[in-house]
Design an enzyme around this catalytic site. Structure first.
Site, PDB file in Angstrom:
ATOM      1  CD  GLU A 170      -1.065  -0.350   3.710  1.00  0.00           C
ATOM      2  OE1 GLU A 170      -1.889   0.495   4.057  1.00  0.00           O
ATOM      3  OE2 GLU A 170      -0.905  -1.448   4.283  1.00  0.00           O
TER       4      GLU A 170
ATOM      5  CE  LYS B  30       6.900   5.075   5.618  1.00  0.00           C
ATOM      6  NZ  LYS B  30       6.856   6.460   6.028  1.00  0.00           N
TER       7      LYS B  30
ATOM      8  CG  ASP C 172       6.074  12.335   3.838  1.00  0.00           C
ATOM      9  OD1 ASP C 172       6.297  11.884   4.971  1.00  0.00           O
ATOM     10  OD2 ASP C 172       6.869  13.076   3.228  1.00  0.00           O
TER      11      ASP C 172
ATOM     12  CE1 TYR D 200      -0.951   3.416   9.671  1.00  0.00           C
ATOM     13  CE2 TYR D 200      -1.012   5.223   8.097  1.00  0.00           C
ATOM     14  CZ  TYR D 200      -0.608   4.701   9.302  1.00  0.00           C
ATOM     15  OH  TYR D 200       0.160   5.455  10.142  1.00  0.00           O
TER      16      TYR D 200
ATOM     17  CE  LYS E  26      10.597   6.286   4.229  1.00  0.00           C
ATOM     18  NZ  LYS E  26      11.523   7.167   4.821  1.00  0.00           N
TER      19      LYS E  26
ATOM     20  CB  CYS F 285      48.055  23.076 -14.362  1.00  0.00           C
ATOM     21  SG  CYS F 285      47.132  21.714 -15.084  1.00  0.00           S
TER      22      CYS F 285
ATOM     23  CB  CYS G  99      50.611  20.149 -17.393  1.00  0.00           C
ATOM     24  SG  CYS G  99      50.084  21.867 -17.291  1.00  0.00           S
TER      25      CYS G  99
ATOM     26  CB  CYS H 298      45.869  24.843 -16.847  1.00  0.00           C
ATOM     27  SG  CYS H 298      47.387  24.332 -17.683  1.00  0.00           S
TER      28      CYS H 298
ATOM     29  CB  CYS I 236      47.807  21.551 -20.038  1.00  0.00           C
ATOM     30  SG  CYS I 236      46.991  20.581 -18.767  1.00  0.00           S
TER      31      CYS I 236
HETATM   32  S1  IVH Z   1       1.575   0.849   8.703  1.00  0.00           S
HETATM   33  C1  IVH Z   1       4.013  -0.117  12.269  1.00  0.00           C
HETATM   34  N1  IVH Z   1       0.834   2.009   6.531  1.00  0.00           N
HETATM   35  O1  IVH Z   1       4.823   5.617   8.196  1.00  0.00           O
HETATM   36  C2  IVH Z   1       3.563   1.255  12.044  1.00  0.00           C
HETATM   37  N2  IVH Z   1       2.199   3.263   8.000  1.00  0.00           N
HETATM   38  O2  IVH Z   1       7.596   5.264   8.956  1.00  0.00           O
HETATM   39  C3  IVH Z   1       3.301   1.504  10.614  1.00  0.00           C
HETATM   40  N3  IVH Z   1       2.664   5.543   7.213  1.00  0.00           N
HETATM   41  O3  IVH Z   1       4.284   5.620  11.659  1.00  0.00           O
HETATM   42  C4  IVH Z   1       1.884   1.477  10.286  1.00  0.00           C
HETATM   43  N4  IVH Z   1       1.499   5.421   5.369  1.00  0.00           N
HETATM   44  O4  IVH Z   1       2.925   7.261  10.120  1.00  0.00           O
HETATM   45  C5  IVH Z   1       1.541   2.156   7.650  1.00  0.00           C
HETATM   46  N5  IVH Z   1       0.034   2.892   4.553  1.00  0.00           N
HETATM   47  C6  IVH Z   1       0.740   3.039   5.673  1.00  0.00           C
HETATM   48  C7  IVH Z   1       1.405   4.238   5.994  1.00  0.00           C
HETATM   49  C8  IVH Z   1       2.132   4.303   7.167  1.00  0.00           C
HETATM   50  C9  IVH Z   1       2.253   6.192   6.129  1.00  0.00           C
HETATM   51  C10 IVH Z   1       3.539   6.144   8.231  1.00  0.00           C
HETATM   52  C11 IVH Z   1       3.050   5.977   9.637  1.00  0.00           C
HETATM   53  C12 IVH Z   1       4.168   5.274  10.340  1.00  0.00           C
HETATM   54  C13 IVH Z   1       5.338   5.696   9.499  1.00  0.00           C
HETATM   55  C14 IVH Z   1       6.520   4.806   9.673  1.00  0.00           C
END
Ligand code: IVH
Length: 713
Positions: free
Chosen positions: A120, A122, A124, A241, A330, A424, A427, A473, A478
């Protein structure tokens, strides 16, 4: 100092700096360093701790690196999480992902015949925990340090995608709705969309307020507003999630079941997910998502991969602050930190000296690099860089990495100052300092225009009002300078058979002394050389023969006159039409050189200097005597593309890029390298690069091949 003591000291420095950055990041929402830098330092610390298990305090949960980032602020009420909010272990490459796969396979032993993975996005943003009792939202908290967070219930209530009351899930096997869980703890991410961030920053800029560096800081900052009204204005979103705890709900045996259940209860769950049978399928998910990541409406920094079976999750367990059954892949960081071991000085084809920072191979933007350009000696001063410093390097796409910042706090006091070489380094010849102050060039509307792609090697005018200081130079003989020049010459003449190694070999064997000698080479000269043969000799000779005719513009570019890159050469060629006319003008016979559009004083001075030097004229004569034919250029007519500039991206199916360029030029248009709001059209072929995205972002007109052909007529 022995290695161990040195590492110990470094560990201490890293711990302090990481702790400082973490505090700045999570408690003040005022990032002064990018995520990449923070992670790069953490990675170095992790590696050093791995190397020294005796210093490694991984089992000490209080040790800095084992703490989940973020400290509760005093302003909010603190909440104890009944189940610790964990963090994730990162993997940064395919190799590390496979290692993780191997590790868990070994740990699961033969008991798990095959493990499915759930992938899934991740997000931010900011991790939050939501508590529901009898279907009602009763409390929401931040992660804090994983054990204790902050109660931000009121702020979270302003997020529309957080249900205040849950929807009863469909009844199992029956018509109608089932019952709601008695207790439920949902984990998820509070996020801000990229669009909202842009809007927010625009307003903040107008009001002179702080700008947020990314969606994560914006989401975190917004949720930390004590006044929920302010939070509400920020239009945050929430994606669920995970379920930390549930009672009185359905039985779930898979992580993917949790996602489905969350959706049924009325939570927003991202649909970019996949159940994968093995790591190869995981990798194709990662690659697929990478393609759409920049267009994804929310900030993401990777993909979360979980062992789908909850039974196996339990078997694999948690170590330190992170579960073993999950990993965060990542995407390559564009910035990383490293220690500068040395500063080397390269000699370019014009003799310019360019300093380079040398370091241990460091992973950045997906590849390992061990040197980065420092552009010029001024830059070393501007950065206050010393040998031994910890620096931030940046690499975007194919661009050569550069040093962007020195982390002064990481200094030990043993760093050494760098001295500009007096001679240089290749040379031993004399070095001369040259200062250029290009006066800004104005177009007809009085706007500043850029000198076209100048080979300002080592002397990029930046800061200090455009003054560029460069060291050269000045030894005509050279060897380093000559080698670089030969490489440039054959690449402009498109003699692809002659790579740098072959050129050096021919020079060492005495077959060539300068670029003009290339055109007198024969098959008999080359074939007897070791590692060559009849066939390769023939290929080389044929290629040289085929490339003897060259356009005036390319010939001029190949000469390597200081400040004359591809585009300036084209401007000069279009203006003068023939080499003879340009030489006459440069030697004062014709006075017009200063009046040409796009030609600034630095260029005209260097053209004059070059063509008034007897050695250069002799070299041109020698090239012509050896068979080089310089074709004259049609003077630029005002065609139907006059005043328009084009950017080309991707592969066209009906013509090569060179031909497309020539056709645009022939109609009076201009070719530019990158998209800006002044670009007239972006011509898009197959597999376009980031230029298409930039065009769309800036609202520049895009032409597909068909429309482009129509326009050409
Ligand atoms: S799973 C075990 N699923 O990433 C804790 N985390 O770097 C992780 N995060 O603390 C939970 N998207 O804030 C999970 N789809 C996702 C996520 C996710 C973002 C973040 C979350 C976690 C951090 C770890």
């Amino acid at each position: 100092m022995d290695n161990k003591t040195r590492d110990q000291k470094r560990i201490q420095k890293l711990r302090n700096e990481i702790a400082r950055l973490r505090d700045a990041y999570h408690t003040e929402n005022a990032p002064n360093v990018t995520d990449d830098v923070y992670e790069s330092l953490s990675r170095e610390l992790k590696e050093l701790l791995k190397k020294h298990p005796e210093i490694n305090k991984l089992n000490d949960l209080n040790a800095g690196e084992n703490r989940v980032a973020g400290r509760p602020l005093d302003k909010f009420v603190k909440v104890k999480h009944s189940i610790r909010m964990l963090s994730l272990n990162d993997v940064f490459s395919v190799e590390e992902l496979r290692e993780w796969g191997e590790r868990i396979k070994k740990l699961a032993g033969n008991r798990a015949p095959s493990l499915d993975f759930f992938c899934e996005v991740k997000f931010d943003g900011l991790a939050v925990s939501l508590i529901y009792e009898d279907g009602k939202f009763i409390r929401g908290a931040t992660r804090g340090d994983g054990f204790i967070g902050e109660d931000i219930t009121e702020n979270l209530k302003t997020i529309h995608s957080i249900p205040l009351v849950l929807t009863p899930p469909p009844a199992k096997g029956e018509v109608g709705r089932g019952s709601l869980p008695k207790f439920l703890e949902v984990r998820g991410e509070a996020v801000m969309s990229k669009k909202t961030l842009t809007r927010l920053n625009l307003v903040n800029e107008k009001e002179g307020k702080m700008l947020f560096a990314n969606t994560r800081n914006a989401a975190a900052g917004s949720l930390r507003q004590l006044d929920p009204k302010l939070s509400a204005e920020r239009k945050l979103d929430f994606f669920a999630y995970d379920i930390a705890e549930v009672s009185g709900g359905i039985n779930m045996s898979k992580h993917s079941d949790k996602h489905k259940y969350l959706k049924d209860l009325g939570f927003q769950v991202d649909t970019n997910d996949a159940l994968c049978k093995n790591l190869d399928e995981v990798l194709s998910f990662i690659r697929k998502f990478e393609k759409i990541r920049s267009d994804f409406p929310y900030g993401t920094d990777g993909v979360v991969i979980s062992v789908d079976d909850l039974k196996w999750q339990e078997v694999l367990g948690v170590v330190g602050k992170a579960p073993r059954y999950m990993a965060a892949f990542k995407y390559p960081a564009e910035r990383a930190t490293t220690i500068v071991k040395n500063i080397k000085v390269n000699v370019g084809r014009t003799g310019v000296l360019t300093p380079l920072a040398i370091f241990e191979p460091t992973l950045v933007a997906g590849s390992r690099v061990s040197k980065a350009t420092l552009h010029n000696f001024d830059q070393i001063e501007r950065l206050d860089l010393k040998i031994g410093d910890t620096v931030v390097i940046e690499k975007a796409g194919d661009v050569i990495p550069k040093v962007v910042e020195v982390l002064i706090r990481m200094r030990t006091g043993k760093e050494k100052k760098f001295k500009i070489p007096e001679v240089c380094p290749a040379c031993g010849g004399n070095v001369e300092k040259k200062i250029t102050t290009p006066k800004p060039l104005l177009n007809k509307e009085g706007r500043k225009i850029r000198i076209s792609s100048p080979p300002f090697e080592g002397g990029v005018p930046e800061g200090r009002g455009g003054i560029s200081v460069a060291y050269y130079c000045i030894n005509q003989k050279c060897s380093a300078k000559n080698e670089r020049y030969l490489e440039h010459f054959v690449s402009v003449f498109e003699i692809y058979e002659l790579g740098p190694k072959i050129l050096r070999r021919f020079k060492d064997e005495g077959l060539i002394t300068d670029a003009a000698d290339i055109f007198t080479l024969t098959k008999e000269d080359i074939a007897p050389l070791e590692r060559f043969g009849e066939k390769s000799a023939e290929n080389i000779i044929n290629e040289i023969e085929n490339k003897k005719r060259i356009s005036f513009a390319r010939f001029l570019w190949a000469l390597g006159v200081l400040h004359i890159g591809e585009e300036t050469a084209r401007d000069l060629a279009c203006h003068f039409g023939t080499l003879e006319k340009l030489i006459n003008s440069a030697r004062g016979v014709l006075a017009e050189i200063d009046d040409i559009e796009n030609i600034g004083p630095a260029v005209s001075k260097s053209v004059r200097d070059f063509f008034n030097d007897k050695n250069n004229l002799n070299f041109i004569k020698k090239l012509q005597e050896n068979g080089v034919v310089v074709e004259k250029t049609e003077k630029r007519k005002a065609g139907k593309f006059a005043g328009l500039n084009f950017v080309l991206t991707g592969t066209l199916s009906t013509m090569s890029r060179e031909i497309a360029k020539e056709r645009i030029l022939a109609l009076g248009g201009k070719i530019v390298g990158s998209v800006s709001k002044n670009t007239s059209y972006v011509v898009v072929g197959e597999d376009p690069g980031s230029k298409l995205k930039n065009a769309e972002k800036l609202g520049v007109k895009v032409l597909d091949e068909k429309n482009f052909l129509n326009m050409l007529g």
